[in-house]
Design a protein around this motif. Sequence first.
Motif, PDB file in Angstrom:
ATOM      1  N   ALA A  73       0.843  -1.136   0.043  1.00 35.97           N
ATOM      2  CA  ALA A  73      -0.112   0.082  -0.034  1.00 35.97           C
ATOM      3  C   ALA A  73       0.922   1.349  -0.079  1.00 35.97           C
ATOM      4  CB  ALA A  73      -0.972  -0.029   1.208  1.00 35.97           C
ATOM      5  N   LEU A  74       2.174   1.051   0.400  1.00 39.56           N
ATOM      6  CA  LEU A  74       3.149   2.357   0.479  1.00 39.56           C
ATOM      7  C   LEU A  74       3.775   2.494  -0.865  1.00 39.56           C
ATOM      8  CD1 LEU A  74       4.491   2.188   4.025  1.00 39.56           C
ATOM      9  CD2 LEU A  74       2.905   3.771   3.243  1.00 39.56           C
ATOM     10  N   GLY A  75       3.432   1.489  -1.662  1.00 39.30           N
ATOM     11  CA  GLY A  75       4.142   1.773  -3.201  1.00 39.30           C
ATOM     12  C   GLY A  75       5.149   0.816  -3.320  1.00 39.30           C
ATOM     13  N   GLY A  76       5.516  -0.299  -2.466  1.00 40.02           N
ATOM     14  CA  GLY A  76       6.620  -1.275  -2.767  1.00 40.02           C
ATOM     15  C   GLY A  76       5.931  -2.243  -3.890  1.00 40.02           C
ATOM     16  N   PRO A  77       6.810  -2.438  -4.987  1.00 37.09           N
ATOM     17  CA  PRO A  77       6.204  -3.424  -5.815  1.00 37.09           C
ATOM     18  C   PRO A  77       6.201  -4.634  -5.634  1.00 37.09           C
ATOM     19  CG  PRO A  77       8.212  -2.311  -6.682  1.00 37.09           C
ATOM     20  CD  PRO A  77       7.711  -1.738  -5.276  1.00 37.09           C
ATOM     21  N   CYS A  78       7.108  -5.235  -4.931  1.00 36.35           N
ATOM     22  CA  CYS A  78       7.185  -6.341  -4.251  1.00 36.35           C
ATOM     23  C   CYS A  78       6.912  -7.478  -5.152  1.00 36.35           C
ATOM     24  CB  CYS A  78       6.233  -6.556  -3.149  1.00 36.35           C
ATOM     25  SG  CYS A  78       6.381  -5.451  -1.882  1.00 36.35           S
ATOM     26  N   ASP A  79       7.755  -7.957  -6.114  1.00 35.98           N
ATOM     27  CA  ASP A  79       7.395  -8.912  -7.226  1.00 35.98           C
ATOM     28  C   ASP A  79       7.932 -10.206  -6.914  1.00 35.98           C
ATOM     29  OD1 ASP A  79      10.053  -8.279  -7.611  1.00 35.98           O
ATOM     30  OD2 ASP A  79       9.955  -7.500  -9.718  1.00 35.98           O
ATOM     31  N   ARG A  80       8.876 -10.089  -6.004  1.00 29.94           N
ATOM     32  CA  ARG A  80       9.409 -11.685  -5.632  1.00 29.94           C
ATOM     33  C   ARG A  80      10.166 -11.581  -4.333  1.00 29.94           C
ATOM     34  NH1 ARG A  80      12.552  -8.985  -9.171  1.00 29.94           N
ATOM     35  NH2 ARG A  80      14.645  -9.031  -8.889  1.00 29.94           N
ATOM     36  N   ALA A  81      10.550 -12.470  -3.513  1.00 33.15           N
ATOM     37  CA  ALA A  81      10.971 -12.055  -2.285  1.00 33.15           C
ATOM     38  C   ALA A  81      12.099 -13.055  -2.210  1.00 33.15           C
ATOM     39  CB  ALA A  81       9.843 -12.750  -1.190  1.00 33.15           C
ATOM     40  N   ARG A  82      13.256 -12.528  -1.256  1.00 37.02           N
ATOM     41  CA  ARG A  82      14.386 -13.350  -1.000  1.00 37.02           C
ATOM     42  C   ARG A  82      14.132 -13.567   0.418  1.00 37.02           C
ATOM     43  NH1 ARG A  82      18.340 -10.900  -4.642  1.00 37.02           N
ATOM     44  NH2 ARG A  82      17.610 -11.167  -6.588  1.00 37.02           N
ATOM     45  N   VAL A  83      14.644 -14.916   0.727  1.00 31.25           N
ATOM     46  CA  VAL A  83      14.379 -15.154   2.205  1.00 31.25           C
ATOM     47  C   VAL A  83      15.551 -15.878   2.878  1.00 31.25           C
ATOM     48  CG1 VAL A  83      12.866 -17.074   3.608  1.00 31.25           C
ATOM     49  CG2 VAL A  83      11.861 -15.866   1.624  1.00 31.25           C
ATOM     50  N   SER A  84      15.637 -15.380   4.078  1.00 35.72           N
ATOM     51  CA  SER A  84      16.733 -15.853   4.836  1.00 35.72           C
ATOM     52  C   SER A  84      16.322 -16.136   6.383  1.00 35.72           C
ATOM     53  CB  SER A  84      17.915 -14.824   4.781  1.00 35.72           C
ATOM     54  OG  SER A  84      17.429 -13.450   5.449  1.00 35.72           O
ATOM     55  N   GLY A  85      17.278 -16.627   7.049  1.00 33.83           N
ATOM     56  CA  GLY A  85      16.864 -17.166   8.480  1.00 33.83           C
ATOM     57  C   GLY A  85      16.826 -18.455   8.729  1.00 33.83           C
ATOM     58  N   GLY A  86      16.706 -18.945   9.744  1.00 31.86           N
ATOM     59  CA  GLY A  86      16.741 -20.379  10.107  1.00 31.86           C
ATOM     60  C   GLY A  86      15.421 -21.249   9.765  1.00 31.86           C
ATOM     61  N   GLY A  87      14.368 -20.292   9.609  1.00 35.29           N
ATOM     62  CA  GLY A  87      12.892 -21.023   9.138  1.00 35.29           C
ATOM     63  C   GLY A  87      12.768 -21.108   7.504  1.00 35.29           C
ATOM     64  N   ALA A  88      13.700 -20.516   6.731  1.00 33.64           N
ATOM     65  CA  ALA A  88      13.775 -20.699   5.410  1.00 33.64           C
ATOM     66  C   ALA A  88      14.220 -22.038   5.090  1.00 33.64           C
ATOM     67  CB  ALA A  88      14.479 -19.621   4.693  1.00 33.64           C
ATOM     68  N   ARG A  89      13.353 -22.874   5.134  1.00 35.05           N
ATOM     69  CA  ARG A  89      13.708 -24.343   4.661  1.00 35.05           C
ATOM     70  C   ARG A  89      12.435 -24.960   4.188  1.00 35.05           C
ATOM     71  NH1 ARG A  89      17.676 -22.217   5.561  1.00 35.05           N
ATOM     72  NH2 ARG A  89      19.488 -22.702   6.769  1.00 35.05           N
ATOM     73  N   GLY A  90      12.258 -25.869   3.069  1.00 36.20           N
ATOM     74  CA  GLY A  90      11.573 -26.823   2.707  1.00 36.20           C
ATOM     75  C   GLY A  90       9.977 -26.545   2.717  1.00 36.20           C
ATOM     76  N   LEU A  91       9.093 -27.258   3.548  1.00 35.45           N
ATOM     77  CA  LEU A  91       7.560 -26.945   3.444  1.00 35.45           C
ATOM     78  C   LEU A  91       7.349 -25.693   3.834  1.00 35.45           C
ATOM     79  CD1 LEU A  91       4.862 -27.991   3.460  1.00 35.45           C
ATOM     80  CD2 LEU A  91       4.914 -28.688   5.735  1.00 35.45           C
ATOM     81  N   TRP A  92       8.009 -24.823   4.741  1.00 36.68           N
ATOM     82  CA  TRP A  92       7.842 -23.630   5.230  1.00 36.68           C
ATOM     83  C   TRP A  92       7.787 -22.893   3.918  1.00 36.68           C
ATOM     84  CZ3 TRP A  92       9.414 -21.781  10.602  1.00 36.68           C
ATOM     85  CH2 TRP A  92       8.398 -20.944  11.226  1.00 36.68           C
ATOM     86  N   LEU A  93       9.016 -23.148   3.166  1.00 40.77           N
ATOM     87  CA  LEU A  93       9.064 -21.878   2.303  1.00 40.77           C
ATOM     88  C   LEU A  93       7.907 -22.002   1.090  1.00 40.77           C
ATOM     89  CD1 LEU A  93      12.864 -22.282   1.164  1.00 40.77           C
ATOM     90  CD2 LEU A  93      11.658 -20.310   2.341  1.00 40.77           C
ATOM     91  N   ARG A  94       7.384 -23.440   0.887  1.00 39.21           N
ATOM     92  CA  ARG A  94       6.485 -23.452  -0.092  1.00 39.21           C
ATOM     93  C   ARG A  94       5.060 -22.917   0.411  1.00 39.21           C
ATOM     94  NH1 ARG A  94       5.234 -29.426  -0.805  1.00 39.21           N
ATOM     95  NH2 ARG A  94       3.436 -28.791  -2.360  1.00 39.21           N
ATOM     96  N   ILE A  95       4.915 -22.935   1.988  1.00 40.39           N
ATOM     97  CA  ILE A  95       3.845 -22.202   2.708  1.00 40.39           C
ATOM     98  C   ILE A  95       3.933 -20.795   2.413  1.00 40.39           C
ATOM     99  CG2 ILE A  95       2.693 -21.813   4.835  1.00 40.39           C
ATOM    100  CD1 ILE A  95       3.282 -24.795   5.513  1.00 40.39           C
ATOM    101  N   VAL A  96       4.903 -20.224   2.538  1.00 40.30           N
ATOM    102  CA  VAL A  96       5.112 -18.774   2.460  1.00 40.30           C
ATOM    103  C   VAL A  96       4.898 -18.298   1.103  1.00 40.30           C
ATOM    104  CG1 VAL A  96       6.675 -16.881   2.780  1.00 40.30           C
ATOM    105  CG2 VAL A  96       6.412 -18.654   4.649  1.00 40.30           C
ATOM    106  N   ALA A  97       5.669 -19.040   0.030  1.00 36.06           N
ATOM    107  CA  ALA A  97       5.510 -18.600  -1.311  1.00 36.06           C
ATOM    108  C   ALA A  97       3.990 -18.656  -1.735  1.00 36.06           C
ATOM    109  CB  ALA A  97       6.214 -19.602  -2.047  1.00 36.06           C
TER     110      ALA A  97
END
Length: 489
Positions: free
Chosen positions: A385-409
């Motif tokens: 809503a503030l104007g960030g286009p956000c066309d894709r995401a780069r993920v880091s951190g200990g939770g950035a694995r497997g099933l959780w990534l598919r859920i977040v995507a």
Amino acid sequence: MSADAITVIVGLDIGTTGVKAIAVGRDGEIVARAEHGYPLSTPRPGWSEQNPEDWWGATRAAIADLGSLEIASIGLSGQMHGLVALDEAGQVIRPAILWNDQRTAAECAEIEERIGLERLISLTGNRALTGFTAPKLLWLRRHEPDAYARIARIMLPKDYIRLRLTGEWATDVADASGTLLLDVARRRWSTDVLDGLDLDPAILPPLLESPEVSGMTIGCGIVPRGIPVAAGAGDCAAAALGVGIDRPGPLSIVMGTSGVVFAALPAFASDPQARVHSFCHAVPGQWHAMGVMLSAAGSLQWLRDRLAPDTPFGDLVAEAEAWGPGADGLLFAPYLAGERTPHADPSARAAFTGLELRHDRGALVRAVLEGVAFGLRDSLELVRALGGPCDRARVSGGGARGLWLRIVASALGLPIELTAVEEGSAFGAALLGGVAGGFFDDVPDAVRRCVHVRETVEPDPAWQAVYENTYARFRALYPALDAVKENAR
């Protein structure tokens, strides 16, 4: 230094639990890494403090553990918002009050009353939160007047390490954005806020842009004299740079104990209700919007510690895979430690709803993974809503694995990209150090040469369809829980 020593940039991240040091080559390759921890003091309920000297001791040890390397430049990042107060002799007056300290609720209310909430948001891009630096100063003035009277200068945690490395007192606009004392749009200290709170501007450090040289090392037993040290950035901005967020378009998501949604903005903008933060970015002339949820991977840690302390996380996630998207109606509100964005509510509480007899441990895990993803989406919607286009995401951190990534995507409706280097804030600090040391022309050049995508996780269209309905139900949870909380008082 031996003749065959490797020339590197060192990135230092002064975290809440320890210092991480990495040595990076000119191509972004990690040559060496080291980490040293230190204690956290909680002398009273809701208080969180550390001794800045512990940061310095851990920094010295971590740099020493990198080995025989020729250090060409240094970059800094660190935990944001912490208050380090020094006297005229340059001595630390009291333990640093950290970002997760909760003692300043009364001071936050005082700030919003004295400045006016709407005016405060327009000036600083934020409302007053207990984690920020300004409320800590007011708390000291009220509760420890003798200590407050001794203050000659203040700084943020990473800036204390700069002082010890270079003798220079300075900070960067990205980290200073979290003090609630910066005119974020103009990238300068806010005279309006300082005057309104009766604070002396002389105690505030000079401001720099993140890749600028803040000083040269003075020779302190761990690095030679004359090495340039970049101004650096707070940990969130540095982590975003570490995954390549140097321009509007890609979004950074950090799935650590807390969760962060970070988007570079084409121009300064702030949410009228300050439901997400608006800060200066570590890229000169850019700003960013950021949402922070307090219990991301921490929610899964909590569930494991309470229900299955001896079970590996991978086994729990495997149990969750037996359940489809939506876990047959089971929802989790991830407010275990209150919430920061979009609900600035330290009293918010977590809950499972929709439980049935057939739901098992795997269903609970699935609901936690999805509840965190929906919490991240709350922030994403506001950033957009503030104007960030956000066309894709780069993920880091200990939770950035497997099933959780598919859920977040799928919950966010964005492709998720994983980068080759996952060192987070320390890597972003090293990129800033590389610019200061002349390794790179500017921050975009550093990102272009050193940040590389190694894998992409696409949203699952079938899951997306389910999550649209589930997210609508999730959005209704907080108001309902808030009403329950009010009735219980």
